[in-house]
Motif scaffolding. Structure first.
Motif, mmCIF file in Angstrom:
data_model
loop_
_atom_site.group_PDB
_atom_site.id
_atom_site.type_symbol
_atom_site.label_atom_id
_atom_site.label_comp_id
_atom_site.label_asym_id
_atom_site.label_seq_id
_atom_site.Cartn_x
_atom_site.Cartn_y
_atom_site.Cartn_z
ATOM 1 N N GLY A 44 0.752 -1.160 0.022
ATOM 2 C CA GLY A 44 -0.124 -0.088 0.004
ATOM 3 C C GLY A 44 0.774 1.306 -0.058
ATOM 4 O O GLY A 44 1.805 1.333 0.722
ATOM 5 N N ASP A 73 -3.193 -0.081 -3.891
ATOM 6 C CA ASP A 73 -2.976 -1.328 -3.390
ATOM 7 C C ASP A 73 -2.513 -2.257 -4.409
ATOM 8 O O ASP A 73 -3.213 -2.640 -5.178
ATOM 9 N N TYR A 90 -6.521 -5.243 2.078
ATOM 10 C CA TYR A 90 -6.661 -4.000 1.713
ATOM 11 C C TYR A 90 -6.019 -2.928 2.101
ATOM 12 O O TYR A 90 -5.432 -3.099 3.233
ATOM 13 N N SER A 91 -5.523 -1.813 1.584
ATOM 14 C CA SER A 91 -4.942 -0.643 1.974
ATOM 15 C C SER A 91 -5.856 0.529 2.103
ATOM 16 O O SER A 91 -6.951 0.848 1.578
ATOM 17 N N ARG A 140 -3.020 -1.300 6.428
ATOM 18 C CA ARG A 140 -3.196 -2.671 5.799
ATOM 19 C C ARG A 140 -4.292 -3.684 6.542
ATOM 20 O O ARG A 140 -4.041 -3.934 7.880
#
Length: 169
Positions: A44, A73, A90-91, A140
């Motif tokens: 990220g 990401d 996920y970021s 994250r």
């Protein structure tokens, strides 16, 4: 009009023009920002410009912060050559402006294997509170399950503070 009076009017107009130009030049002072998730793959990351908006009255103070940039990401779809596998996280990029009245203004952006554009404003549209500093941090979190979340180091940014010009005698 006497020559002395004319010279004083011209000098005052020049000083006023310089001060107005100086304030206008600083009204949109843009500085680059960058932050990442802190892992080896830099899954990220965010980057762009912080555009400090200043009050139009003295003292000239930063009252709003425009954020323009991107959050990415990895891996992106069809990304060739990316050496790190999809980790199913996920970021989230978090932007916080610290205001002089003790409050904060914050915004977040989220990306999952994508590139997301950033375009928002932190702070106030009034001169009631100025911004003393801003932080940017990328964290994250897992898409599914209860795996651990982690964050890269927060990056700190401070505006240029302009003192009022000395009074004209």
């Amino acid at each position: 009009m006497s020559r002395l009076r004319l010279a004083a009017v011209i000098a005052l107009a020049v000083v006023s023009c310089v001060l107005t130009t100086s304030a206008a030049a600083h009204a949109n002072a843009a500085f680059p920002f960058r932050a990442d998730s802190g892992d080896n793959c830099r899954y990220g990351s965010t980057q762009g410009s912080l555009i400090w908006r200043y009050s139009t009255t003295t003292p000239i103070r930063p009252i709003a912060l425009d954020v323009r940039g991107t959050l990415v990401d990895h891996p992106l779809p069809d990304e060739w050559g990316f050496l790190c596998r999809d980790d199913r996280y996920y970021s989230v990029a978090t932007f916080v402006a610290y205001l002089s009245n003790g409050t904060t203004s914050r915004a977040e952006a989220r990306a999952d294997a994508a590139l997301v554009s950033l375009d928002f404003t932190l702070g106030s549209s009034t001169a009631a509170a100025s911004i003393s500093r801003a932080t940017v941090q990328v964290c994250r979190s897992p898409l599914f399950g209860t795996g651990p979340s982690y964050c890269g180091p927060p990056q700190h940014y401070a505006p240029v503070v302009y003192d009022p010009p000395p009074p004209i005698p």
